[in-house]
Design an enzyme around this catalytic site. Sequence first.
Site: not given
Length: 400
Positions: A147, A285, A314, A333
């Site tokens: 990805n 991040r 998260q 995200h």
Amino acid sequence: MAKVVCVLYDDPIGGYPKTYARDDVPQPKVYPDGQTLPTPKAIDFKPGALLGSVSGELGLRKYLEANGHQLVVTSSKDGADSVLDRELPDAEIVISQPFWPAYMTAERIAKAKKLKMIVTAGIGSDHTDLEAAIKNNVTVAEVTYCNSNAVAEHVMMSILALVRNFVPSHDIIVNGGWNIADAVSRSYDLEAMQVGTVAAGRIGLRVLRLLKPFDVGLHYMDRHRLPEAVEKELNLTYHSNLESLAKVCDVVTLNCPLHPETEHMINEDTLKFFKRGTYIVNTARGKLVDRDALVRAVESGHIAGYAGDVWFPQPAPKDHPWRTMPHHAMTPHISGTSLSAQTRYAAGVREILECYFEGRPIRNEYLVVQGGKLAGVGAHSYSEGNATGGSEEAAKFKVG
């Protein structure tokens, strides 16, 4: 029989999809560096389906159960009473995603006496304590490159959303308005701006290539300088430090690993390097950025806007100040979990499991830890003694 525990994000609020917007999902033949896409022997899902949520199960249930294994799928991952913690003691394999990470701390790894492998469905294994995995001879693998391009596209979208003031303009329409002046009072052309990336690995280099047709000045900093041919091809300016890059760029995108040297690299002091009116995009991040220092910089106008889809922790709490600060284009995200990317990382997880159960070698580019030492992409991206991670407080590294 092996117990496989798979931690995935929750299904859509309205229920698992019965139909999708598209009937097909075009895929590249190979990745830009020549690496092939995942090559499992078979898949038990339709490409383009929602595989990354609980009901999607990464398309693994039929395969695992047909081979006598047990699959436990849950979104419950935090706290001592989580499903993950209840299932860990006899789990042989744990699978999770960077978007909804199962933080595999040293304590959790010690608790999982039968644990043999931790798999990231995606790229970035910083939610796993790699030192603990090394000490306990636990294999760590991820679906490298699956990805990276999806994230790079998200970076491009975020840059344009900020510079062209898209989100407030869209909100005007949603709220029944039509004041063009309000919409364009913060809108500019990207053309002729100076754009820089912190790190030029798979994602950063892809961002630079996508930016080239916009006729912008391109800059990068990285501990590993790109080949001269690539610098000439893209007309890149190399910077050896953040101060040099930030002083000349109108847009800065963060695409670097999270480790002790980069944690909070954007902070009260380094924000002073940036030109007034700079836009910052972060899909790497959340802990690369000092949360409150950024809020102050955006509120003061020193930073014109901030976008990205990574947070700390998260999932982000409802009172996280990035949700409500001005001039942002934040998302949960999602950058690396498009339906197109899910097809690749689900197939990659299937390939890794097939290799594991059949005793065949896992692709070197997928390996992070194996045989009690760093391996494959892990050996390239980490060094012994700094391969930490595994918790929200100690998450340090991102591969990819």
